[in-house]
Write a protein that holds these residues in place. Sequence first.
Motif, mmCIF file in Angstrom:
data_model
loop_
_atom_site.group_PDB
_atom_site.id
_atom_site.type_symbol
_atom_site.label_atom_id
_atom_site.label_comp_id
_atom_site.label_asym_id
_atom_site.label_seq_id
_atom_site.Cartn_x
_atom_site.Cartn_y
_atom_site.Cartn_z
ATOM 1 N N LEU A 175 -38.013 -0.597 105.492
ATOM 2 C CA LEU A 175 -36.851 -1.436 105.814
ATOM 3 C C LEU A 175 -35.975 -0.788 106.870
ATOM 4 O O LEU A 175 -35.425 -1.448 107.741
ATOM 5 N N LEU A 176 -35.855 0.543 106.784
ATOM 6 C CA LEU A 176 -34.967 1.257 107.698
ATOM 7 C C LEU A 176 -35.601 1.439 109.068
ATOM 8 O O LEU A 176 -35.005 1.087 110.096
ATOM 9 N N GLY A 177 -36.806 2.007 109.094
ATOM 10 C CA GLY A 177 -37.427 2.324 110.375
ATOM 11 C C GLY A 177 -38.296 1.218 110.935
ATOM 12 O O GLY A 177 -38.431 1.092 112.144
ATOM 13 N N GLY A 178 -38.888 0.399 110.057
ATOM 14 C CA GLY A 178 -39.779 -0.653 110.536
ATOM 15 C C GLY A 178 -39.074 -1.961 110.810
ATOM 16 O O GLY A 178 -39.173 -2.517 111.910
ATOM 17 N N LEU A 179 -38.348 -2.467 109.806
ATOM 18 C CA LEU A 179 -37.663 -3.754 109.964
ATOM 19 C C LEU A 179 -36.253 -3.626 110.537
ATOM 20 O O LEU A 179 -35.581 -4.627 110.761
ATOM 21 N N LYS A 180 -35.795 -2.384 110.718
ATOM 22 C CA LYS A 180 -34.513 -2.094 111.362
ATOM 23 C C LYS A 180 -33.324 -2.695 110.610
ATOM 24 O O LYS A 180 -32.335 -3.108 111.217
#
Length: 556
Positions: A30-35
């Motif tokens: 969620l943090l690094g992939g979906l921003k």
Amino acid sequence: MYKQVLDPVGGSLAASALVAMLPLATLFVLLGGLKLKAHIAGLAALVVAMILAIAVWGMPFGTTVAVATEGAAFGLFPIIWIIWNAIWIYNMTVETGHFAVLRRSFGSISDDQRIQAIIIAFCFGALLEALAGFGTPVAITAVMLIAVGFSPMKAAAIALVANTAPVAFGAIATPIVTLAELTDIPKEDLGAMVGRQTPLLALFVPLILVGMVDGWRGVRAVWPAALVGGVTFAVGQFVSSNFISVELTDIIGALLSVGAMVLFLRVWQPGDPLLVEEGGGGRPAMAGAAEHDAAHEAAVRRREGHGKDSTADIVKAYAPYLIIIVVFAIAQWGPIKDFLAKGATEFTWPGTGDIQTAEGEAPSATTYKFGWLAAAGTLLLVSGLITMAVLKVKPGAALRAYGAMLNQLKWATLTVMAVLALAYVMNLSAQTLSIGNWIAGAGGVLAFLSAIIGWIGVAVTGSDTSANSLFGVLQVTAAKEAGLDPTLLASANSSGGVLGKMISPQNLAIGAAAVGLDGEEGELFRRVVGWSLALLLIMCVLVYLQSTAVLSWMVV
């Protein structure tokens, strides 16, 4: 009564460990992939961890909620309490214009941004880590980098990567002291062993910082200064940890490093300096400053740089940081330290008293320690009050600065509370232990993987002290079963852990909030995760070689 179980998924430790990784996968995807914003990712991962704790690990619903609230409370105090007061001090220096003076003063040492990154983030950050730790260096050095002209994102990324080599000996060697207490290995042996691992990181980190600022061109241009800063810190860290004092290791290393840098730059400067990047130059002064009076006019002159800065203004610009160093140093002096300790209280967090480890003991994490008087955040508050007097900040202006800070950090506060709640749920339900024990069963390969266990612990909790509390005994037990040196693997837990700090959501939130980039934690994560993994690989190889005949002579 809830007794921790390590293999609830079909009696398989491997399957249980893979399921236990779901909250972490949720967080980082969620943090690094979906921003997504860090507080949303943190809350989502917390929900996943709580569902797993209840449905898979069998923790009662009420106990799970109680554990989450304890983690959130720990995130607020002592962690966020530190950051609140650190940023408050910064805001007051911005309002009075003294941060602009500080920027020009650092520029007089060298106007090259690559060198400024080493001096501020690495050397000065190491000193702050030595005295305070727990996110303070990231918060303060990030805004100092902005003051000398770095863009906010680059400043935060550099501050996070720089906060690696000193971490194991941070806060007067709290991680090492904690590890020694839990494992019954003398702190001198653990400190000496860590002092034969983390100095290697100090050789690489200044060069990495230069590369982050200006790429390979920058490394070629200023590598002599980077080596001077890194080598002197590494030598100071090794000598102090092995022959002088574990507690003073980072202080000695940081002072040697900054002293060597200043002396070296008197006889050498890069031929083609990298000056302030476009769009840098610091944040604007806060709203609410006094208007149409002498103090306000002086503050404006300092901010805009009209004329040469007076000696008094330069001294005042450095004063807040000198005050912080002095206050923290005094707090470690015997009688004062004993007095401050009297303000501590501890109690079993309501609703967690029925938790037992697999061995039938109460886990130490269920005891909430409220050491309000000796807390780093309280010492920063005292430093801020002294700074008010030195910089002649009026009480009304100081209160407005504090209010602005609270508004500035509202989402970071929520993020840190959510992430610490996640850490406590994973730790006390035994999800993290399932992961750690699975990795610890690797036998002879454990020497290579032991640093990864510490890395996971810090990535989850944001603290090398917490990771040592979580996995220190596990490393010692696994080492004995695998025929490896317990001191080596316990030390590797701490040394590997320092490399997880830069990707910990807690520290990402601190770094983003400090530079005014709330919601940009995902981008910050992507900028630093590669360096975290690369340095972790170096540490894994080093520890493995130390476990073999190749480098066994380095083991205490």
